[in-house]
Design a protein around this motif. Structure first.
Motif, PDB file in Angstrom:
ATOM      1  N   GLU A 130       0.836  -1.210   0.000  1.00  0.00           N
ATOM      2  CA  GLU A 130       0.000   0.000   0.000  1.00  0.00           C
ATOM      3  C   GLU A 130       0.867   1.255   0.000  1.00  0.00           C
ATOM      4  O   GLU A 130       0.573   2.222  -0.723  1.00  0.00           O
ATOM      5  N   ARG A 131       1.935   1.248   0.791  1.00  0.00           N
ATOM      6  CA  ARG A 131       2.825   2.420   0.833  1.00  0.00           C
ATOM      7  C   ARG A 131       3.512   2.636  -0.508  1.00  0.00           C
ATOM      8  O   ARG A 131       3.610   3.769  -0.985  1.00  0.00           O
ATOM      9  N   VAL A 132       3.978   1.548  -1.125  1.00  0.00           N
ATOM     10  CA  VAL A 132       4.617   1.647  -2.441  1.00  0.00           C
ATOM     11  C   VAL A 132       3.622   2.213  -3.458  1.00  0.00           C
ATOM     12  O   VAL A 132       3.955   3.128  -4.217  1.00  0.00           O
ATOM     13  N   ALA A 133       2.404   1.693  -3.458  1.00  0.00           N
ATOM     14  CA  ALA A 133       1.384   2.166  -4.410  1.00  0.00           C
ATOM     15  C   ALA A 133       1.064   3.645  -4.194  1.00  0.00           C
ATOM     16  O   ALA A 133       0.918   4.399  -5.165  1.00  0.00           O
ATOM     17  N   MET A 134       0.967   4.080  -2.934  1.00  0.00           N
ATOM     18  CA  MET A 134       0.674   5.497  -2.660  1.00  0.00           C
ATOM     19  C   MET A 134       1.813   6.393  -3.146  1.00  0.00           C
ATOM     20  O   MET A 134       1.564   7.469  -3.692  1.00  0.00           O
ATOM     21  N   ILE A 135       3.047   5.943  -2.956  1.00  0.00           N
ATOM     22  CA  ILE A 135       4.200   6.732  -3.408  1.00  0.00           C
ATOM     23  C   ILE A 135       4.217   6.810  -4.928  1.00  0.00           C
ATOM     24  O   ILE A 135       4.412   7.882  -5.507  1.00  0.00           O
ATOM     25  N   GLU A 136       3.998   5.680  -5.581  1.00  0.00           N
ATOM     26  CA  GLU A 136       3.981   5.673  -7.050  1.00  0.00           C
ATOM     27  C   GLU A 136       2.881   6.590  -7.580  1.00  0.00           C
ATOM     28  O   GLU A 136       3.107   7.342  -8.530  1.00  0.00           O
ATOM     29  N   GLU A 137       1.710   6.554  -6.969  1.00  0.00           N
ATOM     30  CA  GLU A 137       0.606   7.428  -7.381  1.00  0.00           C
ATOM     31  C   GLU A 137       0.968   8.895  -7.170  1.00  0.00           C
ATOM     32  O   GLU A 137       0.741   9.733  -8.043  1.00  0.00           O
ATOM     33  N   ALA A 138       1.539   9.202  -6.019  1.00  0.00           N
ATOM     34  CA  ALA A 138       1.870  10.590  -5.691  1.00  0.00           C
ATOM     35  C   ALA A 138       2.967  11.154  -6.596  1.00  0.00           C
ATOM     36  O   ALA A 138       3.009  12.361  -6.832  1.00  0.00           O
ATOM     37  N   VAL A 185      -7.253  16.135   7.301  1.00  0.00           N
ATOM     38  CA  VAL A 185      -5.847  15.979   6.914  1.00  0.00           C
ATOM     39  C   VAL A 185      -5.574  16.444   5.484  1.00  0.00           C
ATOM     40  O   VAL A 185      -4.483  16.240   4.957  1.00  0.00           O
ATOM     41  N   SER A 186      -6.525  17.105   4.876  1.00  0.00           N
ATOM     42  CA  SER A 186      -6.396  17.487   3.463  1.00  0.00           C
ATOM     43  C   SER A 186      -5.258  18.472   3.205  1.00  0.00           C
ATOM     44  O   SER A 186      -4.787  18.570   2.073  1.00  0.00           O
ATOM     45  N   ASN A 187      -4.784  19.173   4.225  1.00  0.00           N
ATOM     46  CA  ASN A 187      -3.655  20.091   4.046  1.00  0.00           C
ATOM     47  C   ASN A 187      -2.308  19.389   4.169  1.00  0.00           C
ATOM     48  O   ASN A 187      -1.267  20.022   4.021  1.00  0.00           O
ATOM     49  N   PHE A 188      -2.332  18.080   4.463  1.00  0.00           N
ATOM     50  CA  PHE A 188      -1.097  17.358   4.736  1.00  0.00           C
ATOM     51  C   PHE A 188      -0.798  16.230   3.763  1.00  0.00           C
ATOM     52  O   PHE A 188       0.345  15.780   3.680  1.00  0.00           O
ATOM     53  N   VAL A 189      -1.816  15.737   3.060  1.00  0.00           N
ATOM     54  CA  VAL A 189      -1.651  14.604   2.148  1.00  0.00           C
ATOM     55  C   VAL A 189      -2.438  14.858   0.863  1.00  0.00           C
ATOM     56  O   VAL A 189      -3.320  15.713   0.825  1.00  0.00           O
ATOM     57  N   THR A 190      -2.135  14.084  -0.162  1.00  0.00           N
ATOM     58  CA  THR A 190      -2.876  14.187  -1.419  1.00  0.00           C
ATOM     59  C   THR A 190      -4.271  13.577  -1.229  1.00  0.00           C
ATOM     60  O   THR A 190      -4.472  12.764  -0.314  1.00  0.00           O
ATOM     61  N   PRO A 191      -5.223  13.937  -2.093  1.00  0.00           N
ATOM     62  CA  PRO A 191      -6.566  13.342  -1.973  1.00  0.00           C
ATOM     63  C   PRO A 191      -6.576  11.805  -1.999  1.00  0.00           C
ATOM     64  O   PRO A 191      -7.274  11.203  -1.175  1.00  0.00           O
ATOM     65  N   PRO A 192      -5.807  11.133  -2.879  1.00  0.00           N
ATOM     66  CA  PRO A 192      -5.823   9.666  -2.830  1.00  0.00           C
ATOM     67  C   PRO A 192      -5.284   9.104  -1.509  1.00  0.00           C
ATOM     68  O   PRO A 192      -5.784   8.101  -1.005  1.00  0.00           O
ATOM     69  N   VAL A 193      -4.274   9.753  -0.949  1.00  0.00           N
ATOM     70  CA  VAL A 193      -3.729   9.299   0.333  1.00  0.00           C
ATOM     71  C   VAL A 193      -4.750   9.540   1.445  1.00  0.00           C
ATOM     72  O   VAL A 193      -4.957   8.687   2.311  1.00  0.00           O
ATOM     73  N   GLN A 194      -5.423  10.676   1.401  1.00  0.00           N
ATOM     74  CA  GLN A 194      -6.461  10.952   2.402  1.00  0.00           C
ATOM     75  C   GLN A 194      -7.552   9.883   2.351  1.00  0.00           C
ATOM     76  O   GLN A 194      -7.973   9.358   3.380  1.00  0.00           O
ATOM     77  N   LYS A 195      -7.967   9.548   1.145  1.00  0.00           N
ATOM     78  CA  LYS A 195      -9.010   8.522   0.969  1.00  0.00           C
ATOM     79  C   LYS A 195      -8.530   7.181   1.525  1.00  0.00           C
ATOM     80  O   LYS A 195      -9.273   6.489   2.244  1.00  0.00           O
ATOM     81  N   ALA A 196      -7.301   6.788   1.212  1.00  0.00           N
ATOM     82  CA  ALA A 196      -6.745   5.520   1.697  1.00  0.00           C
ATOM     83  C   ALA A 196      -6.627   5.521   3.219  1.00  0.00           C
ATOM     84  O   ALA A 196      -6.931   4.519   3.880  1.00  0.00           O
ATOM     85  N   LEU A 197      -6.207   6.636   3.776  1.00  0.00           N
ATOM     86  CA  LEU A 197      -6.059   6.759   5.221  1.00  0.00           C
ATOM     87  C   LEU A 197      -7.394   6.628   5.931  1.00  0.00           C
ATOM     88  O   LEU A 197      -7.539   5.858   6.888  1.00  0.00           O
ATOM     89  N   LEU A 198      -8.386   7.356   5.449  1.00  0.00           N
ATOM     90  CA  LEU A 198      -9.728   7.279   6.065  1.00  0.00           C
ATOM     91  C   LEU A 198     -10.316   5.887   5.917  1.00  0.00           C
ATOM     92  O   LEU A 198     -10.936   5.363   6.861  1.00  0.00           O
ATOM     93  N   SER A 199     -10.092   5.257   4.790  1.00  0.00           N
ATOM     94  CA  SER A 199     -10.584   3.897   4.576  1.00  0.00           C
ATOM     95  C   SER A 199      -9.903   2.927   5.541  1.00  0.00           C
ATOM     96  O   SER A 199     -10.560   2.074   6.160  1.00  0.00           O
ATOM     97  N   LYS A 200      -8.610   3.044   5.666  1.00  0.00           N
ATOM     98  CA  LYS A 200      -7.831   2.162   6.541  1.00  0.00           C
ATOM     99  C   LYS A 200      -8.297   2.292   7.996  1.00  0.00           C
ATOM    100  O   LYS A 200      -8.322   1.318   8.742  1.00  0.00           O
ATOM    101  N   LEU A 201      -8.682   3.516   8.379  1.00  0.00           N
ATOM    102  CA  LEU A 201      -9.136   3.765   9.748  1.00  0.00           C
ATOM    103  C   LEU A 201     -10.633   3.522   9.928  1.00  0.00           C
ATOM    104  O   LEU A 201     -11.181   3.765  11.007  1.00  0.00           O
ATOM    105  N   GLY A 202     -11.315   3.067   8.858  1.00  0.00           N
ATOM    106  CA  GLY A 202     -12.738   2.811   8.934  1.00  0.00           C
ATOM    107  C   GLY A 202     -13.562   4.080   9.042  1.00  0.00           C
ATOM    108  O   GLY A 202     -14.644   4.092   9.617  1.00  0.00           O
ATOM    109  N   LYS A 203     -13.071   5.166   8.443  1.00  0.00           N
ATOM    110  CA  LYS A 203     -13.726   6.474   8.545  1.00  0.00           C
ATOM    111  C   LYS A 203     -14.349   6.919   7.242  1.00  0.00           C
ATOM    112  O   LYS A 203     -14.864   8.010   7.153  1.00  0.00           O
ATOM    113  N   SER A 204     -14.278   6.098   6.196  1.00  0.00           N
ATOM    114  CA  SER A 204     -14.785   6.547   4.887  1.00  0.00           C
ATOM    115  C   SER A 204     -16.266   6.305   4.722  1.00  0.00           C
ATOM    116  O   SER A 204     -16.919   5.624   5.416  1.00  0.00           O
TER     117      SER A 204
END
Length: 165
Positions: free
Chosen positions: A49-57, A146-165
């Motif tokens: 997941e981290r590799v994919a987020m970096i490649e996307e970013a 967290v939108s001021n700290f990460v890209t939108p795809p990372v924010q989406k992945a983070l919220l999903s991972k935390l069960g917040k989406s």
């Protein structure tokens, strides 16, 4: 060919990391983003997941900057990873004086292990200096924005991972 290695856990990748990647890529012909497996840190995201987020970013950076950017997971010593990818330079991002003290020790140890590999420090842009992956995860856990700290795809992945989406 000048090869740089920018190592980190990137759990998750932040706008601060992306700032350092963009600027480091301008200094080398090939930038390897070393993703530390580091089981001791207990990352929230899997290595894949981290590799994919970096490649996307980072997609599109290579064309913008005319530098090859490669993502490379590693679990060995940083200096050994530098050897594995042919890096002559290790790039480290600094946010504050506290970062420098730790990084100073790391440079000393790496210089003893191989004095031919240089370490270059890049200061994060002022607007990114407070960003830390650990804090981003905590803000997201507590339902903060967290939108001021990460890209939108990372924010989406983070919220999903935390069960917040």
């Amino acid at each position: 060919m000048r090869v740089g290695l920018y190592p980190g856990t990137f759990d998750p990748i932040t706008l601060g990391h992306i700032d350092i990647i963009r600027r480091a890529a301008a200094l080398v012909d090939r930038l390897v983003i070393g993703v530390a497996i580091n089981r001791d840190k207990g990352p929230l995201f899997t290595l894949e997941e981290r590799v994919a987020m970096i490649e996307e970013a980072c997609k599109g950076f290579s064309d913008e900057i005319d530098t090859e950017i490669v993502v490379h997971p590693f679990e060995n010593l940083l200096i050994d990873c530098a050897h594995d990818v042919g890096a002559q330079v290790i790039v480290r991002g600094l946010r504050a004086v506290a970062d420098f003290e730790y990084e100073y020790q790391m440079v000393g140890m790496n210089r003893v292990l191989d004095s031919s590999v240089e370490t270059v420090f890049l200061m994060a842009e002022a607007r990114h200096q407070a960003i830390a992956s650990k804090l981003v995860k905590e803000i997201a856990r507590l339902d903060g924005d967290v939108s001021n700290f990460v890209t939108p795809p990372v924010q989406k992945a983070l919220l999903s991972k935390l069960g917040k989406s």
